[in-house]
Design a protein around this motif. Structure first.
Motif, PDB file in Angstrom:
ATOM      1  N   PRO A  77       0.828  -1.211   0.000  1.00 51.36           N
ATOM      2  CA  PRO A  77       0.000   0.000   0.000  1.00 51.36           C
ATOM      3  C   PRO A  77       0.866   1.266   0.000  1.00 51.36           C
ATOM      4  N   ILE A  78       0.511   2.183  -0.867  1.00 55.57           N
ATOM      5  CA  ILE A  78       1.260   3.426  -1.067  1.00 55.57           C
ATOM      6  C   ILE A  78       0.428   4.601  -0.563  1.00 55.57           C
ATOM      7  N   TRP A  79       1.063   5.539   0.099  1.00 60.11           N
ATOM      8  CA  TRP A  79       0.408   6.756   0.564  1.00 60.11           C
ATOM      9  C   TRP A  79       0.858   7.931  -0.315  1.00 60.11           C
ATOM     10  N   LEU A  80      -0.118   8.679  -0.812  1.00 64.05           N
ATOM     11  CA  LEU A  80       0.138   9.937  -1.513  1.00 64.05           C
ATOM     12  C   LEU A  80      -0.728  11.010  -0.867  1.00 64.05           C
ATOM     13  N   GLU A  81      -0.208  12.211  -0.858  1.00 61.23           N
ATOM     14  CA  GLU A  81      -0.963  13.345  -0.321  1.00 61.23           C
ATOM     15  C   GLU A  81      -0.500  14.579  -1.081  1.00 61.23           C
ATOM     16  N   GLY A  82      -1.434  15.442  -1.397  1.00 62.94           N
ATOM     17  CA  GLY A  82      -1.050  16.646  -2.103  1.00 62.94           C
ATOM     18  C   GLY A  82      -2.238  17.429  -2.605  1.00 62.94           C
ATOM     19  N   ARG A  83      -1.973  18.273  -3.596  1.00 65.81           N
ATOM     20  CA  ARG A  83      -2.982  19.167  -4.164  1.00 65.81           C
ATOM     21  C   ARG A  83      -3.429  18.625  -5.512  1.00 65.81           C
ATOM     22  N   LEU A 127      -3.493   0.418   6.202  1.00 68.44           N
ATOM     23  CA  LEU A 127      -3.029   1.696   6.753  1.00 68.44           C
ATOM     24  C   LEU A 127      -1.720   1.522   7.519  1.00 68.44           C
ATOM     25  N   SER A 128      -1.600   0.446   8.281  1.00 67.98           N
ATOM     26  CA  SER A 128      -0.393   0.253   9.097  1.00 67.98           C
ATOM     27  C   SER A 128       0.827  -0.102   8.251  1.00 67.98           C
ATOM     28  N   ARG A 129       0.617  -0.641   7.037  1.00 75.10           N
ATOM     29  CA  ARG A 129       1.734  -1.020   6.161  1.00 75.10           C
ATOM     30  C   ARG A 129       2.059   0.035   5.109  1.00 75.10           C
ATOM     31  N   ALA A 130       1.361   1.145   5.112  1.00 76.67           N
ATOM     32  CA  ALA A 130       1.530   2.160   4.059  1.00 76.67           C
ATOM     33  C   ALA A 130       2.947   2.731   4.037  1.00 76.67           C
ATOM     34  N   VAL A 131       3.431   2.925   2.818  1.00 80.24           N
ATOM     35  CA  VAL A 131       4.749   3.536   2.597  1.00 80.24           C
ATOM     36  C   VAL A 131       4.597   4.606   1.522  1.00 80.24           C
ATOM     37  N   ILE A 132       5.570   5.470   1.420  1.00 76.64           N
ATOM     38  CA  ILE A 132       5.566   6.414   0.303  1.00 76.64           C
ATOM     39  C   ILE A 132       6.202   5.707  -0.901  1.00 76.64           C
ATOM     40  N   PRO A 133       5.890   6.155  -2.106  1.00 77.45           N
ATOM     41  CA  PRO A 133       6.451   5.478  -3.277  1.00 77.45           C
ATOM     42  C   PRO A 133       7.960   5.651  -3.365  1.00 77.45           C
ATOM     43  N   PHE A 178      -2.522   1.554  -4.619  1.00 80.96           N
ATOM     44  CA  PHE A 178      -1.532   0.616  -5.121  1.00 80.96           C
ATOM     45  C   PHE A 178      -1.003   1.068  -6.477  1.00 80.96           C
ATOM     46  N   THR A 179       0.282   0.854  -6.689  1.00 84.88           N
ATOM     47  CA  THR A 179       0.902   1.123  -7.984  1.00 84.88           C
ATOM     48  C   THR A 179       0.879  -0.164  -8.807  1.00 84.88           C
ATOM     49  N   PHE A 180       1.246  -0.054 -10.074  1.00 87.63           N
ATOM     50  CA  PHE A 180       1.356  -1.239 -10.910  1.00 87.63           C
ATOM     51  C   PHE A 180       2.330  -2.221 -10.268  1.00 87.63           C
ATOM     52  N   GLN A 181       2.187  -3.490 -10.566  1.00 90.07           N
ATOM     53  CA  GLN A 181       3.056  -4.513  -9.978  1.00 90.07           C
ATOM     54  C   GLN A 181       4.518  -4.238 -10.261  1.00 90.07           C
ATOM     55  N   GLN A 182       4.822  -3.678 -11.406  1.00 89.71           N
ATOM     56  CA  GLN A 182       6.179  -3.273 -11.719  1.00 89.71           C
ATOM     57  C   GLN A 182       6.118  -1.785 -12.034  1.00 89.71           C
ATOM     58  N   GLU A 183       6.770  -0.979 -11.206  1.00 91.20           N
ATOM     59  CA  GLU A 183       6.695   0.479 -11.366  1.00 91.20           C
ATOM     60  C   GLU A 183       7.438   0.905 -12.627  1.00 91.20           C
ATOM     61  N   GLN A 184       6.736   0.851 -13.739  1.00 91.15           N
ATOM     62  CA  GLN A 184       7.293   1.295 -15.009  1.00 91.15           C
ATOM     63  C   GLN A 184       6.285   2.239 -15.637  1.00 91.15           C
ATOM     64  N   GLY A 185       6.747   3.055 -16.542  1.00 91.90           N
ATOM     65  CA  GLY A 185       5.842   3.957 -17.236  1.00 91.90           C
ATOM     66  C   GLY A 185       5.377   5.105 -16.351  1.00 91.90           C
ATOM     67  N   GLU A 186       4.171   5.545 -16.589  1.00 91.74           N
ATOM     68  CA  GLU A 186       3.623   6.695 -15.883  1.00 91.74           C
ATOM     69  C   GLU A 186       3.345   6.369 -14.415  1.00 91.74           C
ATOM     70  N   PRO A 187       3.477   7.358 -13.534  1.00 96.43           N
ATOM     71  CA  PRO A 187       3.151   7.127 -12.124  1.00 96.43           C
ATOM     72  C   PRO A 187       1.624   7.099 -11.932  1.00 96.43           C
ATOM     73  N   VAL A 188       1.091   5.904 -11.700  1.00 96.53           N
ATOM     74  CA  VAL A 188      -0.344   5.704 -11.542  1.00 96.53           C
ATOM     75  C   VAL A 188      -0.596   5.017 -10.202  1.00 96.53           C
ATOM     76  N   LEU A 189      -1.600   5.505  -9.478  1.00 97.85           N
ATOM     77  CA  LEU A 189      -2.000   4.903  -8.216  1.00 97.85           C
ATOM     78  C   LEU A 189      -3.483   4.562  -8.293  1.00 97.85           C
ATOM     79  N   ARG A 190      -3.844   3.333  -7.974  1.00 97.80           N
ATOM     80  CA  ARG A 190      -5.246   2.916  -7.914  1.00 97.80           C
ATOM     81  C   ARG A 190      -5.694   3.111  -6.478  1.00 97.80           C
ATOM     82  N   ALA A 191      -6.688   3.977  -6.248  1.00 97.95           N
ATOM     83  CA  ALA A 191      -7.098   4.361  -4.901  1.00 97.95           C
ATOM     84  C   ALA A 191      -7.938   3.292  -4.220  1.00 97.95           C
ATOM     85  N   GLU A 192      -7.533   2.927  -3.027  1.00 95.53           N
ATOM     86  CA  GLU A 192      -8.326   2.070  -2.145  1.00 95.53           C
ATOM     87  C   GLU A 192      -9.128   2.954  -1.192  1.00 95.53           C
TER      88      GLU A 192
END
Length: 154
Positions: A31-37, A82-88, A124-138
């Motif tokens: 699980p990935i955490w993003l925050e911003g505008r 939530l407890s396992r969340a990391v930044i990308p 979650f990001t794609f299984q292999q972080e390649q290409g565009e930065p995409v996050l699927r929101a849980e």
């Protein structure tokens, strides 16, 4: 004339299918955490999308694991996520965030998000972080509310 419409519809279908990313293509063990505008919004099907500008000093909030989560119809262990969340590991400043289909956004009573809004997203990001930065929101955190986007409210 009707036959041509079917031909055009058939040709467009693969493009729509490629634009929609199913859950299986995403690394649900990380699980990935993003925050911003929010920089841009596409409030459309097959799912709503945001372009999120994230700061260089992005950190997982200290209270993230203790935040309350809404009940949803899918069996998700949200507290564990939530407890396992990391930044990308990627350091992109702009991320495409895939939300839920509009019918589910309405079920959660999510108002259309406007550019400039500050949001947090666990996903979650794609299984292999390649290409565009995409996050699927849980989970989507906006204006003091949290929405569980995998399924409808329980």
């Amino acid at each position: 004339m009707l036959r041509r419409s079917f031909v055009w519809a058939g040709l467009a279908a693969p493009a729509v299918a490629l634009a929609h990313h199913g859950w299986s293509r995403f690394d649900q063990d990380r699980p990935i955490w993003l925050e911003g505008r929010v920089a841009q919004v596409k409030w459309q099907n097959p799912h709503a999308e945001l372009v999120l500008e994230v700061p260089q000093d992005l950190r997982v909030p200290a209270d993230l694991a203790s935040r309350s989560l809404p009940a949803q119809s899918a069996p998700i262990d949200g507290k564990a996520l939530l407890s396992r969340a990391v930044i990308p590991t990627r350091k992109d400043s702009r991320w495409e965030v895939e939300l839920a289909p509009l019918t589910r956004m309405r079920a959660w009573k999510v108002e259309e998000i406007k550019p400039g809004t500050r949001v947090g997203v666990l996903g979650f990001t794609f299984q292999q972080e390649q290409g565009e930065p995409v996050l699927r929101a849980e989970y989507l955190f906006v204006d003091g509310r949290v929405y569980a986007l995998r399924s409808s409210p329980a």
